[in-house]
Design a protein around this motif. Structure first.
Motif, PDB file in Angstrom:
ATOM      1  N   ALA A   1       1.045  -1.212  -0.020  1.00  0.00           N
ATOM      2  CA  ALA A   1       0.087  -0.002   0.081  1.00  0.00           C
ATOM      3  C   ALA A   1       1.192   1.419   0.211  1.00  0.00           C
ATOM      4  N   ASP A   2       1.759   1.172   0.205  1.00  0.00           N
ATOM      5  CA  ASP A   2       2.859   2.161   0.332  1.00  0.00           C
ATOM      6  C   ASP A   2       3.297   2.674  -0.843  1.00  0.00           C
ATOM      7  N   PHE A   3       3.367   1.835  -1.813  1.00  0.00           N
ATOM      8  CA  PHE A   3       3.369   1.783  -3.792  1.00  0.00           C
ATOM      9  C   PHE A   3       2.577   3.328  -4.245  1.00  0.00           C
ATOM     10  N   ALA A   4       2.913   3.841  -4.438  1.00  0.00           N
ATOM     11  CA  ALA A   4       1.953   4.840  -4.411  1.00  0.00           C
ATOM     12  C   ALA A   4       1.689   5.109  -5.986  1.00  0.00           C
ATOM     13  N   ILE A   5       0.388   4.172  -6.823  1.00  0.00           N
ATOM     14  CA  ILE A   5       0.012   3.943  -8.003  1.00  0.00           C
ATOM     15  C   ILE A   5      -0.167   5.574  -8.957  1.00  0.00           C
ATOM     16  N   ASN A   6       0.079   6.013 -10.329  1.00  0.00           N
ATOM     17  CA  ASN A   6      -0.892   7.050 -11.134  1.00  0.00           C
ATOM     18  C   ASN A   6      -0.317   6.561 -12.138  1.00  0.00           C
ATOM     19  N   PHE A   7      -1.723   7.479 -13.035  1.00  0.00           N
ATOM     20  CA  PHE A   7      -1.814   7.137 -14.398  1.00  0.00           C
ATOM     21  C   PHE A   7      -0.688   7.635 -15.180  1.00  0.00           C
ATOM     22  N   LYS A   8      -0.113   8.098 -14.802  1.00  0.00           N
ATOM     23  CA  LYS A   8       1.449   8.718 -15.760  1.00  0.00           C
ATOM     24  C   LYS A   8       2.088   6.406 -16.133  1.00  0.00           C
ATOM     25  N   GLN A   9       1.783   5.882 -15.048  1.00  0.00           N
ATOM     26  CA  GLN A   9       2.947   4.898 -15.055  1.00  0.00           C
ATOM     27  C   GLN A   9       2.123   3.915 -16.236  1.00  0.00           C
ATOM     28  N   PHE A  10       0.902   3.862 -16.644  1.00  0.00           N
ATOM     29  CA  PHE A  10       0.092   3.048 -17.342  1.00  0.00           C
ATOM     30  C   PHE A  10       0.625   3.395 -18.498  1.00  0.00           C
ATOM     31  N   SER A  11       0.927   1.705 -18.877  1.00  0.00           N
ATOM     32  CA  SER A  11       1.049   2.134 -20.501  1.00  0.00           C
ATOM     33  C   SER A  11      -0.252   2.067 -21.261  1.00  0.00           C
ATOM     34  N   PRO A  12      -0.232   2.987 -21.851  1.00  0.00           N
ATOM     35  CA  PRO A  12      -1.670   3.123 -22.838  1.00  0.00           C
ATOM     36  C   PRO A  12      -2.219   1.526 -23.539  1.00  0.00           C
ATOM     37  N   HIS A  13      -0.980   0.571 -23.921  1.00  0.00           N
ATOM     38  CA  HIS A  13      -1.652  -0.475 -24.360  1.00  0.00           C
ATOM     39  C   HIS A  13      -1.315  -1.621 -23.383  1.00  0.00           C
ATOM     40  N   GLY A  14      -2.342  -2.626 -23.696  1.00  0.00           N
ATOM     41  CA  GLY A  14      -2.498  -3.330 -21.767  1.00  0.00           C
ATOM     42  C   GLY A  14      -0.663  -4.437 -21.708  1.00  0.00           C
ATOM     43  N   ALA A  15      -1.016  -4.854 -20.768  1.00  0.00           N
ATOM     44  CA  ALA A  15      -0.160  -5.431 -19.801  1.00  0.00           C
ATOM     45  C   ALA A  15       0.342  -7.164 -20.396  1.00  0.00           C
ATOM     46  N   LEU A  16       1.398  -7.293 -20.629  1.00  0.00           N
ATOM     47  CA  LEU A  16       1.801  -8.882 -20.431  1.00  0.00           C
ATOM     48  C   LEU A  16       1.899  -9.778 -19.524  1.00  0.00           C
ATOM     49  N   SER A  17       0.486 -10.864 -19.716  1.00  0.00           N
ATOM     50  CA  SER A  17       0.419 -11.687 -18.617  1.00  0.00           C
ATOM     51  C   SER A  17       2.231 -12.332 -18.602  1.00  0.00           C
ATOM     52  N   ASP A  18       3.058 -12.663 -17.308  1.00  0.00           N
ATOM     53  CA  ASP A  18       3.731 -12.737 -17.322  1.00  0.00           C
ATOM     54  C   ASP A  18       4.263 -14.033 -15.969  1.00  0.00           C
ATOM     55  N   PHE A  19       3.783 -15.352 -16.474  1.00  0.00           N
ATOM     56  CA  PHE A  19       4.062 -16.471 -15.371  1.00  0.00           C
ATOM     57  C   PHE A  19       5.148 -16.386 -14.176  1.00  0.00           C
ATOM     58  N   ASP A  20       6.413 -16.099 -15.424  1.00  0.00           N
ATOM     59  CA  ASP A  20       7.612 -16.012 -15.174  1.00  0.00           C
ATOM     60  C   ASP A  20       8.118 -15.158 -13.475  1.00  0.00           C
ATOM     61  N   LYS A  21       7.270 -13.623 -14.187  1.00  0.00           N
ATOM     62  CA  LYS A  21       7.366 -12.966 -13.184  1.00  0.00           C
ATOM     63  C   LYS A  21       6.992 -13.279 -11.470  1.00  0.00           C
ATOM     64  N   LEU A  22       5.510 -14.144 -12.014  1.00  0.00           N
ATOM     65  CA  LEU A  22       4.502 -13.806 -10.626  1.00  0.00           C
ATOM     66  C   LEU A  22       5.031 -14.595 -10.188  1.00  0.00           C
ATOM     67  N   SER A  23       5.508 -16.082 -10.515  1.00  0.00           N
ATOM     68  CA  SER A  23       6.158 -16.922 -10.181  1.00  0.00           C
ATOM     69  C   SER A  23       7.866 -16.495  -8.889  1.00  0.00           C
ATOM     70  N   SER A  24       8.307 -15.624  -9.301  1.00  0.00           N
ATOM     71  CA  SER A  24       9.367 -15.116  -8.886  1.00  0.00           C
ATOM     72  C   SER A  24       9.053 -14.482  -8.165  1.00  0.00           C
ATOM     73  N   ILE A  25       8.047 -13.039  -7.937  1.00  0.00           N
ATOM     74  CA  ILE A  25       7.395 -12.266  -6.959  1.00  0.00           C
ATOM     75  C   ILE A  25       7.127 -13.459  -5.526  1.00  0.00           C
ATOM     76  N   SER A  26       6.292 -14.244  -6.019  1.00  0.00           N
ATOM     77  CA  SER A  26       5.470 -15.415  -5.178  1.00  0.00           C
ATOM     78  C   SER A  26       6.835 -15.954  -3.893  1.00  0.00           C
ATOM     79  N   LYS A  27       8.477 -16.522  -5.111  1.00  0.00           N
ATOM     80  CA  LYS A  27       9.461 -16.959  -4.584  1.00  0.00           C
ATOM     81  C   LYS A  27      10.012 -16.076  -3.401  1.00  0.00           C
ATOM     82  N   ASP A  28       9.705 -14.439  -3.863  1.00  0.00           N
ATOM     83  CA  ASP A  28      10.303 -13.855  -2.742  1.00  0.00           C
ATOM     84  C   ASP A  28       9.376 -13.951  -1.527  1.00  0.00           C
TER      85      ASP A  28
END
Ligand code: GLU
Length: 574
Positions: free
Chosen positions: A367-394
């Motif tokens: 919750a300490d990470f502030a989001i704002n509209f500028k960070q969004f890519s105007p295109h879609g984000a790409l689903s990435d299971f490797d990323k999810l796994s690595s976040i999860s492992k951490d």
């Protein structure tokens, strides 16, 4: 005094538009005036800059990961700014309605800790539980409100009943296609735009079905420019199509309901999927017709995946509810990803800068990470299971064994009962095994999901170990040589060995039996050796764990205990 729904001075003649409105709503004399609702739902008293956002799902029976993504974005924006995040149920499309769908939505939002502050916040005995003073938040319960406001537009001559039949509409479409014209009800095709009240009355007397359409004020040859918070400045032709506002069953279309609701619920930011981007010209016309300040719009690109094409290249496409199991949020929980991993992953999809932030702030709350509209890519984000796994492992690496046990057990009770039974039966053993490479500097990153426990730790349970169909010993070591390694180790094994002593012993034994001290030496002259030290350790590991991979072998042996270790070594002498 007679009722005067249009609030006109009694003596003036009603306009044609007012007459049409009166005819259409003659059977609803109790409709309240718009001013009633404006008073009932006053502007919110919130600090400057506070964002009022919403999640507005159509209950379709499944909670799409995109729905969680949108809820996360909207809730974070509201929380960060001291605003309000509410949930409005958009259930006016009967064909898509599922009875349990609300339950599914609420259950998923509860699982991911994204329940709204206001609106539909729960379900009780199949009924939506609501909270907040801008309700009801269930669109199917707001029909009189939509009728009040559409009557207002009709009376002002800004909307009208349209009696075109299906056949007429089909005919129009066919003619438009043939003559290569834009499809839709506009210009000369919009036959009921300025129909006289008598014509309307005639149709009503015949009980002809009708819809209510906006009298679109735009011209296609003029351009409309607006600013989208994510997509930037957008310029498109004005809308001249008379969109349907109220369907023939009396229910509103999404377009109309959204404008009325987001106005009355005092939404400041409509943050929604970019499939609605093309409808903004119409939506702005609706706000303009009522003289309302439109909300700010932010259109979020979808979560996409790469799909291999027959010609070999990959193309991106939206995650599909029908084709992709990972489109359903439950897929992630069934796999056993911790909820905080899913949320961090989705935050990563929102903002690629999150990764750096997390590295610099490992202990901070998401919750300490502030989001704002500028960070969004105007295109879609790409689903990435490797990323999810690595976040999860951490994330799992930071849990203590006790918490890990509790959470994994909770998962196993739902998804892998036989594992749950073993975990409960061997609670102490399991916790000791989970504690291997855990705590302090040692962060084992083997476990990405609760499901991984079975493949990572099955060997601590005799019940599973004894049922192993194969032991994956290294192929280049013959049975004879393997037996020699195991027999020596079994004979010399000391319970008092520290880890280094065990390794020193094994190295010495390896050299004595004709193995190279390491892979490099072996590779230089493979014919000179039976194998190398790694093969020797692998033989011992497979004999004890039944697997080529395990957490630190010495620690595993401590957890298993000397009796079990010796028995397994003995049994593996083939
Ligand atoms: N009910 C719409 C949908 O499910 C909501 C869009 C919006 O957020 O306004 O797509």
């Amino acid at each position: 005094m007679t009722k005067n729904p249009l609030n006109k001075p009694a003596q003036s003649q009603p306009s044609a538009a007012e007459q049409v409105a009166a005819l259409l709503f003659a059977s609803q004399p109790d409709l309240l005036p718009p001013s009633h609702y404006e008073k009932l739902y006053p502007p919110r008293l919130l600090p400057k800059g506070a964002m009022v956002t919403r999640f507005a799902p159509s209950p379709t029976g499944l909670m799409h990961i995109g729905g969680v993504y949108m809820s996360l974005i909207n809730k974070r924006l509201a929380d960060q700014s001291g605003g309000v995040f509410f949930l409005r149920l958009e259930d006016t499309d009967n064909e898509r309605y599922h009875a349990d769908a609300v339950n599914t939505i609420i259950q998923a939002l509860t699982q991911v800790n994204l329940l709204p502050h206001e609106g539909v916040v729960g379900v009780d005995k199949g009924q939506a539980l609501q909270k907040g003073s801008y309700g009801t938040y269930v669109q199917s319960e707001r029909v009189p409100i939509y009728h009040t406001f559409v009557r207002e537009l009709i009376a002002k001559g800004l909307a009208y009943p349209c009696f075109l039949t299906m056949e007429e509409l089909d005919e129009t479409r066919a003619k438009q296609t043939l003559s290569k014209q834009r499809p839709g009800c506009y210009g000369k095709w919009a036959k009921w735009r300025d129909a006289a009240p008598e014509k309307v009355q005639e149709k009503l007397a015949q009980k002809t079905k009708y819809v209510v359409r906006l009298k679109a004020p735009g011209s296609y040859d003029k351009r409309l420019t607006w600013h989208d918070e994510i997509k930037g400045d957008i310029s498109v032709p004005e809308n001249d199509v008379d969109a349907v506002l109220i369907k023939s069953d009396g229910l509103p279309t999404y377009h109309f309901a959204h404008a009325v609701d987001d106005h009355l619920m005092r939404t400041t930011h409509v943050v929604r999927g970019d499939e609605w981007l093309a409808s903004v010209p119409l939506h702005l016309q609706l706000f303009q017709a009522f003289g309302w300040q439109p909300p700010k719009y932010a259109h979020v690109g979808p979560i996409e995946k790469l799909e291999a094409q027959p010609d070999g290249h990959n193309s991106r496409r939206k995650l599909s509810k029908r084709k992709d199991p990972e489109a359903n949020i439950q897929f992630y929980f069934q796999k056993g990803f911790p909820v905080e991993a899913v949320l961090e992953y989705l935050t990563h999809l929102i903002a690629s800068s999150f990764e750096d932030w997390r590295r610099q702030n490992p202990a901070k709350s998401l919750a300490d990470f502030a989001i704002n509209f500028k960070q969004f890519s105007p295109h879609g984000a790409l689903s990435d299971f490797d990323k999810l796994s690595s976040i999860s492992k951490d994330i799992i690496a930071d849990l203590d064994a006790e918490t890990l046990y509790k959470r994994a057990l909770q998962w196993a009770l739902e998804w892998d009962q036989s594992l749950a039974e073993l975990m409960k039966k061997h609670e102490t053993l399991t916790k000791r095994a989970l504690n291997i490479e855990r705590g302090g500097e040692r962060r084992s990153k083997r476990i990405a999901t609760w499901q991984d426990l079975r493949s990572q730790l099955f060997f601590i349970y005799d019940e599973l170990f004894n049922d192993l169909p194969v032991f994956p010993f290294p192929e280049r070591i013959s049975t004879l040589d393997r037996n020699a390694i195991i027999a020596a180790f079994l004979k010399d094994y000391q319970t008092s060995w520290e880890k280094q002593q065990m390794l020193d012993y094994a190295k010495d034994m390896a050299l004595k039996q004709g193995y190279a001290p390491n892979g490099k030496t072996f590779d230089k002259d493979p014919k000179a050796y039976k194998g190398h030290f790694g093969d020797v350790m692998m033989v011992i590991r497979v004999a004890i764990c039944g697997a080529r991979e395990s957490p630190d072998l010495w620690e595993v042996m401590q957890v298993l205990g000397v009796e079990r270790v010796k028995k397994r070594l003995q049994q593996s002498l083939g």
